[in-house]
Design a protein around this motif. Structure first.
Motif, PDB file in Angstrom:
ATOM      1  N   ARG A  96       0.809  -1.212   0.000  1.00 56.44           N
ATOM      2  CA  ARG A  96       0.000   0.000   0.000  1.00 56.44           C
ATOM      3  C   ARG A  96       0.845   1.266   0.000  1.00 56.44           C
ATOM      4  O   ARG A  96       0.309   2.374  -0.036  1.00 56.44           O
ATOM      5  N   ALA A  97       2.152   1.126   0.091  1.00 55.00           N
ATOM      6  CA  ALA A  97       3.028   2.282   0.280  1.00 55.00           C
ATOM      7  C   ALA A  97       2.907   3.280  -0.859  1.00 55.00           C
ATOM      8  O   ALA A  97       2.831   2.904  -2.031  1.00 55.00           O
ATOM      9  N   SER A  98       2.914   4.542  -0.508  1.00 51.28           N
ATOM     10  CA  SER A  98       2.909   5.612  -1.511  1.00 51.28           C
ATOM     11  C   SER A  98       4.307   5.936  -1.994  1.00 51.28           C
ATOM     12  O   SER A  98       4.476   6.531  -3.055  1.00 51.28           O
ATOM     13  N   GLY A  99       5.324   5.546  -1.211  1.00 53.40           N
ATOM     14  CA  GLY A  99       6.687   5.909  -1.560  1.00 53.40           C
ATOM     15  C   GLY A  99       7.490   4.791  -2.181  1.00 53.40           C
ATOM     16  O   GLY A  99       7.913   4.872  -3.337  1.00 53.40           O
ATOM     17  N   ALA A 100       7.723   3.702  -1.434  1.00 51.20           N
ATOM     18  CA  ALA A 100       8.588   2.633  -1.926  1.00 51.20           C
ATOM     19  C   ALA A 100       8.304   1.346  -1.171  1.00 51.20           C
ATOM     20  O   ALA A 100       7.747   1.348  -0.067  1.00 51.20           O
TER      21      ALA A 100
END
Length: 337
Positions: A96-100
Motif C-alpha cells: 500500500r506504500a505511496s513511496g517505496a
C-alpha cells in the motif's frame, strides 16, 4: 505500543516491507524486533507484509502473534507452498506504500539495519537500490563458487537486461518502478531479472552477508540448478542459439569426416568398418540431438505453462496492517487480458 507509533487503518504508509517466509518460525521474532527498531529510527510511516508460503512449522502462528501485537504488521497466507518468487509477488501485490517497497528475507542473512542506507539512496532520487554482497558468511566454497559463476554467466547471456552480480532480492523499489513491475505476470518468475527488466535508475549498496540466524535453507543444489534454468531461459535465448551452432558444427564435422572416408576408400580401398567407431559416432550424434531437444523442450514447457493462464497463486487469508478496514482490493492473481 503507543498510539502515536501505530498506523491508521485508512492511511497509506510511505514504506512497505515485504518478507516472504517458509518455515521461518525460529527467526521471525528476532527479525521483527530488529526490523521494527530500524523502521522506528527512519521515522517514516511504514508497514510490513509477511507472506506465509505454505510453511509446515509454526510460522503462521508467529506471524499472527506479531500482527496482534503490532499494528504495522500485515500478512498474506497462501493456500499452499508456491515457491519464493511467487510468494514475493503475492506480497508486492499487497503493498500500500505511496513511496517505496522494501524486499528482504527473514533469515537475518540480509541485515535489516541496511534498510536505512537503501532508504537514503531512494530519497536521493534512485528508483531501485539493491544490496550487493561483499562477503557471504556461512556458505560453502562450492555454493559461493557456483553463485559467482551463475551471475557472471547471466551477465554474458543477457545483452539487454543487465542483472547485478552478487545481489539477491534485498532492495528498495520506488512506487513507480513497482507499478511497472506488477503487470509482469509470467509464471516462470526470476525476480532478479524482472527487477532489472523494468529499468529505471539503480544504485548498489555493499554489505557483508551473515550466516542464517536459525532454521535451515530450503534451497539445495537441485533447486538452485532449476532456479538457474529459470533465469537463463526467462531472459535469454542463448541456449537455443547454442543448440543451433552446435548442430551446425556437428554437421560440418560430419561432412568433413564423410569426405575423408570417401577419399580414403577411393585411394586405399574400403577395409571392414570397425564396430567401436560406428557406435562412437552414433552415440555422439544421438547425444547432440537429445541435448538440442532438451533445450527446445525447456522453452516449449514454459510456453505451455503460460498458455494455461492459471493464477500465479491462491490466497487463503489476507490481514492488512492496521486492521480489516485497510483491506486492499483482491490480490492480482490473474494476468492482464
Amino acid at each position: 505500543m503507543p498510539a502515536s507509533d501505530s498506523i491508521a487503518a485508512d492511511a497509506r504508509p510511505e514504506l512497505s516491507v515485504v518478507v516472504p517466509c517458509f518455515n521461518e518460525s525460529a527467526v521471525l521474532d528476532a527479525f521483527h524486533a530488529r526490523l521494527a527498531a530500524v523502521m522506528a529510527r527512519i521515522g517514516a510511516p511504514w508497514e510490513v507484509i509477511y507472506v506465509n508460503d505454505g510453511s509446515r512449522d509454526a510460522t503462521l502462528g508467529v506471524i499472527e502473534a506479531l500482527a496482534a501485537a503490532d499494528s504495522h504488521v500485515g500478512y498474506v497466507n497462501l493456500s499452499r507452498n508456491f515457491g519464493k518468487e511467487i510468494a514475493l509477488t503475492a506480497g508486492l501485490d499487497q503493498v500500500r506504500a505511496s513511496g517505496a517497497a522494501i524486499v528482504i528475507d527473514a533469515d537475518l542473512q540480509d541485515p535489516p539495519e541496511l534498510i536505512a542506507e537503501l532508504v537514503a539512496a531512494w530519497r536521493d532520487g534512485v528508483d531501485m537500490a539493491y544490496a550487493r554482497r561483499r562477503v557471504r558468511q556461512g556458505e560453502s566454497f562450492a555454493k559461493r563458487a557456483t553463485a559467482a559463476a551463475f551471475y557472471r554467466v547471466m551477465a554474458r547471456l543477457t545483452d539487454k537486461v543487465q542483472i547485478p552480480v552478487d545481489s539477491g532480492d534485498f532492495r528498495i523499489i520506488s512506487r513507480r518502478a513497482l507499478d511497472a513491475l506488477l503487470p509482469l505476470r509470467e509464471h516462470h518468475r526470476f525476480m532478479k531479472g524482472l527487477f532489472a527488466w523494468v529499468g529505471f535508475s539503480t544504485r548498489e549498496v555493499l554489505y557483508d552477508r551473515a550466516p542464517r540466524a536459525g532454521g535451515t535453507s530450503s534451497f539445495n543444489y537441485w533447486k538452485l540448478w532449476n532456479f538457474a534454468l529459470e533465469g537463463v531461459t526467462g531472459f535469454s535465448v542463448a541456449p537455443l542459439k547454442l543448440a543451433t551452432y552446435l548442430g551446425l558444427a556437428v554437421a560440418l564435422f560430419a561432412m568433413l569426416f564423410g569426405g575423408q572416408l570417401i577419399a580414403r576408400t577411393l585411394l586405399y580401398g574400403n577395409p571392414v568398418p570397425g564396430y567401436p567407431s560406428i557406435m562412437a559416432v552414433v552415440l555422439f550424434l544421438g547425444g547432440v540431438q537429445l541435448i538440442t531437444l532438451g533445450v527446445i523442450g525447456e522453452y516449449l514447457g514454459r510456453i505451455f505453462n503460460e498458455a494455461k493462464r492459471r493464477p500465479l497463486y491462491v490466497v487463503e487469508r489476507v490481514s492488512p496492517a492496521g486492521g480489516a478496514a485497510a483491506m486492499n482490493p483482491p490480490p492480482r492473481t490473474l494476468p492482464p487480458a
